[in-house]
Design an enzyme around this catalytic site. Structure first.
Site, PDB file in Angstrom:
ATOM      1  CG  PHE A 123     -14.117  -3.235  10.709  1.00 33.17           C
ATOM      2  CD1 PHE A 123     -15.006  -2.237  11.087  1.00 33.17           C
ATOM      3  CD2 PHE A 123     -12.778  -3.084  11.047  1.00 33.17           C
ATOM      4  CE1 PHE A 123     -14.580  -1.114  11.793  1.00 33.17           C
ATOM      5  CE2 PHE A 123     -12.348  -1.969  11.756  1.00 33.17           C
ATOM      6  CZ  PHE A 123     -13.245  -0.984  12.128  1.00 33.17           C
ATOM      7  CG  ASP A 210      -8.744  -4.817   5.296  1.00 36.08           C
ATOM      8  OD1 ASP A 210      -7.692  -5.033   5.936  1.00 36.08           O
ATOM      9  OD2 ASP A 210      -9.663  -4.094   5.722  1.00 36.08           O
ATOM     10  CE  LYS A 239      -6.990  -4.575  14.136  1.00 30.83           C
ATOM     11  NZ  LYS A 239      -7.986  -4.378  13.069  1.00 30.83           N
TER      12      LYS A 239
END
Ligand SMILES: *Cc1c(COP(=O)(O)O)cnc(C)c1O
Length: 383
Positions: A123, A210, A239
């Site tokens: 993702f 990532d 995040k």
């Protein structure tokens, strides 16, 4: 728009690992705003930084030097060994930056139609390039035509990449989450990252990690790659970096850091003084409070406790993770556990249909960790 189906609950206050709803109920937050609020809710030092920065200067634009942005870039460089940063506002944008960087890197080498290797069950975000890169039909369906220039292989499979590279001479980079989050908390095999590094070195590809979810201390290292003795070419962050003030970063080493020239990429909000001040203070707090070793310690404790408590329950397929990124895979879809946990005053998440995902704040104490284990184990036993 109708993009979410939110649970019927409204939080109005947070402190540390706790949240309160508008009816006065208290909840233990084992999700941390999806791996964002790692230093807990409303950490006093962060609140002070944000308040002071808001009262001094919030935004100017990247048409001028931004002192806080330069300070944050230097800090990330000294912590990661990767000395160039581009700042944006989200994980998707950070990955979009990495994808553009890899394509330009290819063009500069004379590769007109560059290909980036991406993983199954990955993702990377919801923009067109990042949803194309994601290994999930759910995020892609209905948004065709997708982009070209991506080649997908299974996670944890170096030989599959070897095979692709035999037939495709346009490969310029590998984009991979060192620990897959949304895909079900999937852990890399020992030496997977080392193997990727070797392949990338051999072929002059960029290794782009990532770390939007797994980075910033959550895995028991500030950056996940630091548990594998390799240096990637690019990492993407978001995040946990700003504790809820939107910020993303694409951080690159010597080769990749030189690819963009003025005019190639930009962001109006990216790296503004407020967001960068929040990120600097977040990194300071993680260091001062030794939160990385706490993440490792509490994560080990939680997984071990689950292993003991859930041992022998046939519906539990696997307990996995690293640090405070924890997944319990069940043998059946278990989305209903989210609501059950809420009733017990606990916030958690279910991803990939069958995986109970816990992403508690890094400040969590042993008692709070025990509480999570107790509630979740009881729920799974009943389930
Ligand atoms: C959440 C996430 C993203 C997307 O981040 P946004 O800020 O929602 O755009 C990208 N990659 C990974 C690994 C993520 O977990």
């Amino acid at each position: 728009m109708n993009t979410y189906s939110p649970l019927p609950i409204t939080f109005i206050k947070g402190e540390g690992v706790w949240l309160w709803d508008d009816k006065g109920n208290k909840y233990l937050d084992a999700l941390a705003g999806i791996a964002v609020c790692s230093i807990g809710h409303c950490h006093p030092k962060l609140v002070k930084t944000i308040s002071e920065q808001a009262g001094t200067l919030i935004h100017t634009s990247n048409l001028y030097h931004i002192d806080k942005q330069e300070k944050l870039a230097k800090k990330l460089a000294s912590l990661s060994g990767l000395n160039k940063s581009f700042f944006c506002n989200s994980g998707a944008e950070a990955n979009e930056t990495a994808i553009k960087l890899a394509r330009l890197y290819g063009h500069n080498k004379g590769i007109d139609l560059p290909t980036i290797i991406v993983m199954e069950n990955s993702f990377h975000g919801r923009t067109m390039a990042t949803l194309t890169a994601s290994g999930s039909r759910k995020v892609q369906a209905g948004f065709e035509p997708l982009l070209t220039g991506f080649s997908r292989v299974p996670f944890n499979d170096l030989e599959a990449i070897n095979q692709v590279s035999i037939h495709n001479k346009n490969i310029v980079a590998v984009l991979v989450e060192p620990y897959q989050g949304e895909g079900g908390v999937n852990v890399p095999q020992a030496d997977y990252l080392k193997g990727l590094r070797k392949l990338c070195d051999k072929n002059n590809w960029l290794l782009m990690l990532d770390e939007v979810q797994c980075g910033i201390g959550r895995n028991g290292k500030l950056f996940s790659f630091q548990s594998s003795e390799i240096i990637p070419d690019v990492i993407t962050l978001a995040k946990g970096l700003g504790s809820g003030i939107p910020i993303g970063a694409c951080v690159a080493g010597n080769t990749a850091g030189k690819v963009f020239k003025p005019g190639n990429h930009a962001s109006t909000f990216g790296g503004n003084p407020l967001a960068c001040a929040a990120a600097i203070t977040t990194l300071d707090i993680i260091e001062e409070e030794d939160l990385i070793s706490n993440a490792l310690k509490q994560g080990n404790f939680i997984r071990k406790s689950f292993q003991d408590r859930l041992n022998g329950i046939s519906h539990v397929a696997q307990i996995r993770g690293q640090g405070l990124m924890i997944g319990i895979e069940l043998t059946e879809p278990c989305g209903t556990l989210v609501k059950d946990a809420l009733k017990h005053g606990l916030l958690l998440n279910v991803t990939s249909d069958k995986v109970v995902r816990l992403l508690p704040p890094l400040i969590i104490t042993k008692n709070e960790a025990k509480k999570i284990v107790d509630i979740v184990s009881t729920l799974i036993e009943k389930f």
